[in-house]
Design an enzyme around this catalytic site. Sequence first.
Site, PDB file in Angstrom:
ATOM      1  N   TYR A  70       0.829  -1.206   0.000  1.00  0.00           N
ATOM      2  CA  TYR A  70       0.000   0.000   0.000  1.00  0.00           C
ATOM      3  C   TYR A  70       0.868   1.263   0.000  1.00  0.00           C
ATOM      4  CZ  TYR A  70      -3.035  -3.724   1.655  1.00  0.00           C
ATOM      5  OH  TYR A  70      -3.681  -4.916   1.798  1.00  0.00           O
TER       6      TYR A  70
ATOM      7  N   TYR B 264     -13.879  -6.489   4.133  1.00  0.00           N
ATOM      8  CA  TYR B 264     -12.554  -6.679   3.535  1.00  0.00           C
ATOM      9  C   TYR B 264     -12.204  -8.156   3.679  1.00  0.00           C
ATOM     10  CZ  TYR B 264      -7.573  -6.848   2.785  1.00  0.00           C
ATOM     11  OH  TYR B 264      -6.339  -7.189   2.301  1.00  0.00           O
TER      12      TYR B 264
ATOM     13  N   ASP C 110     -15.099 -15.754   7.586  1.00  0.00           N
ATOM     14  CA  ASP C 110     -13.700 -15.358   7.437  1.00  0.00           C
ATOM     15  C   ASP C 110     -13.167 -14.969   8.810  1.00  0.00           C
ATOM     16  OD1 ASP C 110     -11.334 -14.003   7.069  1.00  0.00           O
ATOM     17  OD2 ASP C 110     -12.056 -12.683   5.465  1.00  0.00           O
TER      18      ASP C 110
ATOM     19  N   LYS D  73      -3.369 -15.729   9.273  1.00  0.00           N
ATOM     20  CA  LYS D  73      -2.691 -14.806  10.187  1.00  0.00           C
ATOM     21  C   LYS D  73      -2.117 -15.507  11.415  1.00  0.00           C
ATOM     22  CE  LYS D  73      -4.759 -10.400   8.789  1.00  0.00           C
ATOM     23  NZ  LYS D  73      -3.539  -9.828   8.190  1.00  0.00           N
TER      24      LYS D  73
END
Length: 408
Positions: free
Chosen positions: A15, A143, A232, A261
């Site tokens: 980003y 997201y 998710d 993660k």
Amino acid sequence: MSNSAWEREHIWHPYAAMPNPSPIYQVESAQGVNLTLSDGRTVIDGMSSWWSAIHGYNVPELNQAIEKQLKNMAHVMFGGLTHQPAIDLAKILLEIAPNNLKHVFFADSGSVSVETALKMALQYWQGQKNTKKTKFLSLTHAYHGDTFGAMSVCDPDNSMHHLFRDILPQHIFVQPEIESLRTTFAQHHHELSAMIIEPIVQGAGGMLFYDAEVLKEIRVLCNEYNVLLIVDEIATGFGRTGKLFACEHANIQPDILCLGKALTGGYMTLAAILCDPKISQGIQKEGNILMHGPTFMANPLACAVAKASIDLLLVSPWQQRIQNIETQLKNGLKPCLQSNKVADVRVIGAIGVVEMKEVMDISSIQAKLIEQGVWLRPFGKLLYTMPPFIASHANIQQINNAITMQCS
């Protein structure tokens, strides 16, 4: 040219522009909750390396798991072969996950796990010879990752992926409100393959929280209208919200569950997709197979350290640790509400969020935070922390102080 100048010219960070005009801080080592920078400064990692290093850094048990596995093999393909670390990890995942989930597919990142889950849902309906159910329902501000399938179920207007909205598949989005959900299911169920959600906490789309009753209603509506439910838990899994999995806040069972993660304690990239047997059985009708197979799926090193990380979590007093962090974040960040710069403060589990009224100068705020001995990664209007679970009372106090100083 110095190393830092060379890097800004040649290495592309997430980003960020290229060349990168923003400051980059070089890490020399990491221990416990601390990062030691190349200039000798030490900062508390209040981000857990993007929410993954729940045990902190240089953890003896996790180091040992990788070293032991490395003596046998670092990697072997998973197509037609298997190995004990994958078997051991799959066993413990199925033991701790919602008990309707019986099958495990390994992938190599969170985004890829979402891609796999979407494929599972689509292939399930193909197996039922239903060609109409090709759309996904997602929440506003959702997201789910940066790859194309994952981007397509991110909010096309309020996420970082709005640049791609005209070339992505068009799906359906709804507010996490019960009446809106009921209306949307009634109108679109015939074309919905699945609904995909981040349970309780919406992460990179805005660090937003919603009520467990909404999550319960989503499960009810999916059952009522014959729509699959993909949960998710890449960001919320493994204790982050105070439950081992955030779907436990509503005591629901997903049809497909995505994990990543913190799965490996932040050591290596790995993801897992767990599913109800009806999914795998639905796909294999007439001899069909799941059309997915990442090269590094079920990497033995990653599986070994993931198993060790879960073992370490389960034997630790993680619930009490999360409760202590939550209490301290609530008390410590509450004064931010007195600032006219602040729109909201919200805390759940080991997640503390201060939402500002205006977009922040990220580089400036990061430099000030580092001066206070804290590493955070703010974005947009959000200044937030998701610290390692081993963070001490003094660590959290330092994080709170650093955040509140930016609100004054």
